[in-house]
Design a protein around this motif. Structure first.
Motif, short mmCIF file in Angstrom:
data_model
loop_
_atom_site.label_atom_id
_atom_site.label_comp_id
_atom_site.label_asym_id
_atom_site.label_seq_id
_atom_site.Cartn_x
_atom_site.Cartn_y
_atom_site.Cartn_z
N LEU A 158 0.85 -1.19 0.00
CA LEU A 158 0.00 0.00 0.00
C LEU A 158 0.89 1.24 0.00
CD1 LEU A 158 -3.28 0.42 1.98
CD2 LEU A 158 -1.70 2.33 1.73
N PHE A 159 0.80 2.02 -1.06
CA PHE A 159 1.67 3.18 -1.25
C PHE A 159 0.90 4.50 -1.38
CE2 PHE A 159 3.74 -0.56 -3.03
CZ PHE A 159 4.98 -0.52 -2.40
N GLY A 160 -0.36 4.43 -1.76
CA GLY A 160 -1.10 5.64 -2.06
C GLY A 160 -2.31 5.86 -1.18
N PHE A 161 -2.73 7.13 -1.08
CA PHE A 161 -3.86 7.47 -0.24
C PHE A 161 -5.15 6.83 -0.76
CE2 PHE A 161 -7.03 10.60 1.44
CZ PHE A 161 -6.78 10.39 2.79
N LEU A 174 -6.57 -4.66 8.70
CA LEU A 174 -5.28 -3.99 8.87
C LEU A 174 -4.69 -3.65 7.51
CD1 LEU A 174 -2.45 -5.04 11.29
CD2 LEU A 174 -1.93 -4.92 8.85
N ILE A 175 -4.00 -2.51 7.44
CA ILE A 175 -3.24 -2.16 6.24
C ILE A 175 -1.77 -2.01 6.61
CG2 ILE A 175 -5.17 -1.01 5.09
CD1 ILE A 175 -3.80 1.69 5.90
N SER A 176 -0.91 -2.27 5.62
CA SER A 176 0.54 -2.12 5.81
C SER A 176 1.07 -1.09 4.82
CB SER A 176 1.25 -3.46 5.57
OG SER A 176 0.86 -4.43 6.50
N PRO A 177 0.88 0.20 5.10
CA PRO A 177 1.45 1.22 4.21
C PRO A 177 2.96 1.22 4.28
CG PRO A 177 0.53 2.24 6.18
CD PRO A 177 0.17 0.79 6.24
N PHE A 178 3.61 1.25 3.12
CA PHE A 178 5.06 1.15 3.05
C PHE A 178 5.70 2.53 3.21
CE2 PHE A 178 6.11 -3.15 0.99
CZ PHE A 178 5.07 -3.76 1.65
N VAL A 179 6.86 2.54 3.83
CA VAL A 179 7.59 3.78 4.08
C VAL A 179 8.85 3.84 3.22
CG1 VAL A 179 8.76 5.17 5.82
CG2 VAL A 179 6.68 3.92 6.42
N ALA A 285 -7.41 7.80 -9.43
CA ALA A 285 -6.48 8.30 -8.41
C ALA A 285 -5.14 7.58 -8.50
CB ALA A 285 -7.08 8.15 -7.02
N MET A 286 -5.18 6.28 -8.74
CA MET A 286 -3.94 5.52 -8.89
C MET A 286 -3.20 5.94 -10.16
SD MET A 286 -3.37 3.54 -6.29
CE MET A 286 -2.23 2.29 -6.88
N ASN A 287 -3.96 6.19 -11.23
CA ASN A 287 -3.34 6.65 -12.47
C ASN A 287 -2.63 7.99 -12.27
OD1 ASN A 287 -3.17 6.46 -15.55
ND2 ASN A 287 -4.10 8.48 -15.27
N GLU A 288 -3.18 8.83 -11.42
CA GLU A 288 -2.60 10.14 -11.14
C GLU A 288 -1.42 10.08 -10.17
OE1 GLU A 288 -4.08 13.55 -12.48
OE2 GLU A 288 -3.90 11.78 -13.77
N ASP A 289 -1.27 8.96 -9.48
CA ASP A 289 -0.19 8.79 -8.50
C ASP A 289 0.87 7.86 -9.07
OD1 ASP A 289 1.43 8.28 -6.31
OD2 ASP A 289 -0.22 8.14 -4.88
N ALA A 290 1.84 8.45 -9.76
CA ALA A 290 2.85 7.62 -10.44
C ALA A 290 3.62 6.76 -9.45
CB ALA A 290 3.81 8.52 -11.22
N MET A 291 3.94 7.34 -8.29
CA MET A 291 4.70 6.58 -7.30
C MET A 291 3.94 5.33 -6.86
SD MET A 291 4.71 5.85 -3.82
CE MET A 291 3.72 7.18 -3.13
N ALA A 292 2.67 5.50 -6.48
CA ALA A 292 1.89 4.37 -5.98
C ALA A 292 1.71 3.31 -7.06
CB ALA A 292 0.54 4.85 -5.46
#
Length: 320
Positions: A158-161, A174-179, A285-292
Motif C-alpha cells: 500500500l503506497f497511495g492514499f 489492517l493495512i501495511s502502508p510502506f515507508v 487516483a492511482m493513475n494520477e499517483d505515479a509513485m503508488a
C-alpha cells in the motif's frame, strides 16, 4: 532509561518483519509477518528443513503434476513456518496470498480460504492469522468478502492514499502502508540522497493515513512497514503497529535515546475529507499517483519472482 525498542513498545505494537525464528525469539514482538521473500530466505535456514520436507511430502500427497504439487507444498510450508512462529509470539501471523493472484478476486478468496483450512488442520484458529493481500482493486474486493466471512486480512503493498481510502471503505482489518519504498522512489525522482526523517515522504504518507483513519473513526489498523532507517520508525511512534526488520530492531535495542510520541489517535490532525472510493475513482487516483502505481506493480512483480524462486528450489529437492 529503557532502550528505544522498549520505549517504542510502550507506544506502538511492534511486529517482526521476518521469518527467522531466532530473531523473533530475541526481540519478542507481539505479532510477526512473512512474505514470499522472507519465506524464500527462511527455507534455506537449518531450523526449517524439517518443515521443508513435510511440505514436500504434503505436496506429493495432494498434488497432481509438478505445478500442482509445488502449489500445495508452498502453501503448506508457509503455514508450517507460520505455526512455528505462533509458538513464540502471543499475537498473530500474517501469511501472504500468491502475488500472481493479485488481479483475481475469486482466486484470492479461494487461496485465502485454503490457507485458513491448512492452519486449522494444524490446530491454529483463524483468529491468530491475517491473510496478506496486495492492495489492488481486486485484492481489496477479495478482502472485503473475506472479512464478511470472518477471515481477517492485512492489505500490503500500500503506497497511495487512494488505496488506504478503499481499504477503509472495505472494512479490512489492517493495512501495511510502506515507508522505505516510497522514500526510494522519491530519492530517485528528485535526485536527492536523503530526507530528514520528519520530511521523509514515506513517513508523511503513513502519518496522513493514520490521522485520516482516526479522524473518521475507521477501525482499520494502520501498520507502518518497509523501513530504511530507525529515524523513519521513531517519527511514527504512536502508530497502531510498526513491522520492523531484525537489523533495525537491533539498532533500536542498542540505543537509549528518548522516544517521543509522534502520532496520537486521540488527537488526529487531518485536512482530508472523508472519501468513499468507487472503482472508477480508485483507478483514476492511482493513475494520477505515479509513485503508488509504479511501486505497487514493482512489489507484485518482485513477490511473484520470489514465489517462483521458492517453487523452483522445492522442485530441485523433489528431483533429488
Amino acid at each position: 532509561m529503557n532502550n528505544q525498542l522498549e520505549q517504542l513498545k510502550s507506544l506502538t505494537t511492534v511486529v517482526a518483519d521476518t521469518g527467522d525464528i531466532d530473531a523473533i525469539r530475541r526481540y519478542r514482538p507481539q505479532d510477526a509477518t512473512t512474505n514470499p521473500t522472507l519465506l524464500l530466505k527462511a527455507a534455506t535456514l537449518p531450523a526449517y528443513q524439517e518443515h521443508v520436507k513435510a511440505a514436500l511430502d504434503f505436496g506429493k500427497q495432494q498434488g497432481r503434476g509438478q505445478t500442482d504439487i509445488l502449489h500445495h507444498a508452498t502453501d503448506k510450508l508457509s503455514v508450517l513456518i507460520g505455526k512455528e512462529i505462533l509458538g513464540i509470539i502471543p499475537g498473530r501471523i500474517s501469511t501472504e496470498v500468491d502475488a500472481r493472484l493479485s488481479f483475481n478476486t475469486r482466486a484470492t478468496v479461494d487461496k485465502a480460504q485454503r490457507l485458513i483450512e491448512l492452519y486449522e488442520s494444524e490446530g491454529i484458529s483463524k483468529d491468530r492469522v491475517l491473510i496478506k493481500i496486495a492492495s489492488t482493486w481486486e485484492g481489496i474486493r477479495a478482502a472485503q468478502k473475506l472479512e464478511k466471512e470472518g477471515i481477517q486480512t492485512n492489505l500490503t503493498l500500500l503506497f497511495g492514499f487512494a488505496q488506504a481510502c478503499a481499504c477503509a471503505d472495505a472494512g479490512v482489518y489492517l493495512i501495511s502502508p510502506f515507508v522505505g519504498r516510497i522514500l526510494d522512489w522519491h530519492k530517485k525522482a528528485s535526485g536527492r540522497d536523503s530526507y530528514p526523517a520528519a520530511e521523509d515522504p514515506g513517513v508523511l504518507s503513513v502519518s496522513r493515513i493514520f490521522n485520516y483513519y482516526k479522524a473518521n473513526n475507521y477501525n482499520t489498523v494502520v501498520m507502518g512497514a518497509s523501513f530504511r532507517n530507525t529515524g523513519e520508525i521513531l517519527e511514527l511512534a504512536g502508530c497502531d503497529r510498526l513491522t520492523i526488520s531484525p537489523n533495525l530492531l537491533e539498532e533500536l535495542e542498542n540505543s537509549t535515546e528518548s522516544v517521543e510520541r509522534k502520532l496520537d489517535a486521540s488527537n488526529p490532525s487531518t485536512n482530508d475529507q472523508q472519501n468513499s472510493m468507487a472503482e472508477n475513482a480508485f483507478r483514476w487516483a492511482m493513475n494520477e499517483d505515479a509513485m503508488a502505481t509504479e511501486k505497487l506493480a514493482e512489489g507484485i512483480r518482485n513477490f511473484a519472482t520470489d514465489q517462483v524462486k521458492l517453487e523452483n528450489s522445492l522442485a530441485e529437492l523433489i528431483k533429488n
